[in-house]
Scaffold this motif. Structure first.
Motif, PDB file in Angstrom:
ATOM      1  N   PHE A  75     -79.741  60.326   9.802  1.00 42.28           N
ATOM      2  CA  PHE A  75     -80.838  60.933  10.547  1.00 42.28           C
ATOM      3  C   PHE A  75     -80.878  60.377  11.965  1.00 42.28           C
ATOM      4  N   CYS A  76     -81.325  61.229  12.875  1.00 39.06           N
ATOM      5  CA  CYS A  76     -81.493  60.751  14.255  1.00 39.06           C
ATOM      6  C   CYS A  76     -82.766  59.906  14.306  1.00 39.06           C
ATOM      7  N   PRO A  77     -82.700  58.699  14.849  1.00 40.71           N
ATOM      8  CA  PRO A  77     -83.908  57.866  14.892  1.00 40.71           C
ATOM      9  C   PRO A  77     -84.955  58.384  15.872  1.00 40.71           C
ATOM     10  N   ARG A  78     -84.554  59.280  16.805  1.00 37.65           N
ATOM     11  CA  ARG A  78     -85.526  59.760  17.793  1.00 37.65           C
ATOM     12  C   ARG A  78     -86.209  61.042  17.339  1.00 37.65           C
ATOM     13  N   CYS A  79     -85.405  62.043  17.008  1.00 42.14           N
ATOM     14  CA  CYS A  79     -86.025  63.333  16.665  1.00 42.14           C
ATOM     15  C   CYS A  79     -86.018  63.593  15.159  1.00 42.14           C
ATOM     16  N   GLY A  80     -85.263  62.806  14.398  1.00 41.41           N
ATOM     17  CA  GLY A  80     -85.293  62.930  12.952  1.00 41.41           C
ATOM     18  C   GLY A  80     -84.402  64.006  12.377  1.00 41.41           C
ATOM     19  N   TYR A  85     -73.159  62.281  19.234  1.00 35.20           N
ATOM     20  CA  TYR A  85     -74.462  62.479  19.852  1.00 35.20           C
ATOM     21  C   TYR A  85     -75.287  63.403  18.973  1.00 35.20           C
ATOM     22  N   CYS A  86     -76.587  63.187  18.959  1.00 30.13           N
ATOM     23  CA  CYS A  86     -77.491  63.997  18.141  1.00 30.13           C
ATOM     24  C   CYS A  86     -77.391  65.459  18.581  1.00 30.13           C
ATOM     25  N   ARG A  87     -77.320  66.363  17.584  1.00 27.01           N
ATOM     26  CA  ARG A  87     -77.169  67.786  17.908  1.00 27.01           C
ATOM     27  C   ARG A  87     -78.461  68.377  18.456  1.00 27.01           C
ATOM     28  N   GLN A  88     -79.563  67.672  18.248  1.00 24.95           N
ATOM     29  CA  GLN A  88     -80.828  68.223  18.728  1.00 24.95           C
ATOM     30  C   GLN A  88     -81.298  67.600  20.044  1.00 24.95           C
ATOM     31  N   CYS A  89     -81.314  66.254  20.085  1.00 26.27           N
ATOM     32  CA  CYS A  89     -81.871  65.621  21.286  1.00 26.27           C
ATOM     33  C   CYS A  89     -80.824  64.918  22.144  1.00 26.27           C
ATOM     34  N   GLY A  90     -79.586  64.791  21.647  1.00 29.59           N
ATOM     35  CA  GLY A  90     -78.532  64.220  22.474  1.00 29.59           C
ATOM     36  C   GLY A  90     -78.470  62.710  22.485  1.00 29.59           C
TER      37      GLY A  90
HETATM   38 ZN   LIG Z   1     -82.109  63.542  17.892  1.00 31.02          ZN
END
Ligand SMILES: [Zn+2]
Length: 164
Positions: free
Chosen positions: A2-7, A16-21
């Motif tokens: 899971f992305c720690p920023r956007c989840g 890199y996170c596919r949602q928030c980068g």
């Molecule tokens: Zn993210």
């Protein structure tokens, strides 16, 4: 993971996170130990000294063995000259590294002084109680008096009591 920023779920580590980068490091890997600057400075010093020795020796050998003959190709002189230049260049690099080392040492000791125990701070500062005078309550008006006065004033402002 899971992305720690956007989840956002189902993500690959080390990408890199596919949602928030946000970069997602692989936390299962052991962290690389960061080398302290002193170590880089030490390595630089050693490398500079080695380069100076090697380039001066090589250029000396080139002149000695191949130079100043009838058949000496001009490239020999060019190469020997470049080697001398590299040696000279590394002498100034060495000097700069040594200066940087000194600067670093001074900065570290300065930081140690600044981060030093609180004793030095408390010795300098004066406790607030010593700066202020003792509170003087002689002229203080008790709350009951002010309440009474206000009530009195209210009566005076009242149109009914003004006619009296
Ligand atoms: Zn993210």
């Amino acid at each position: 993971m899971f992305c720690p920023r956007c989840g956002k779920a189902d993500q690959m580590p080390e990408t890199y996170c596919r949602q928030c980068g946000l970069f997602l490091p692989d936390l299962s890997k052991p962290l690389k130990r960061e080398r302290p600057p002193e170590e880089h400075l030490k390595a630089n010093t050693v490398l500079s000294v080695m380069t100076i020795c090697a380039s001066f020796t090589l250029s000396f050998l080139l002149f000695l063995v191949l130079g100043f003959r009838d058949f000496t190709h001009p490239l020999i002189y060019v190469t020997a000259g470049i080697l001398l230049a590299i040696g000279a260049w590394h002498i100034q690099t060495l000097i700069r590294t040594l200066m940087l080392k000194e600067q670093w040492k001074r900065r570290v000791s300065l930081n140690e002084i600044q981060a030093a125990p609180h004793e030095t701070v408390t010795v300098k500062s004066t406790p607030t109680a010593e700066l202020l005078d003792q509170a003087d309550f002689a002229d203080a008006i008790p709350a009951s008096v002010t309440e009474h006065t206000t009530r009195h004033l209210a009566q005076h402002l009242n149109p009914k009591s003004r006619t009296d």
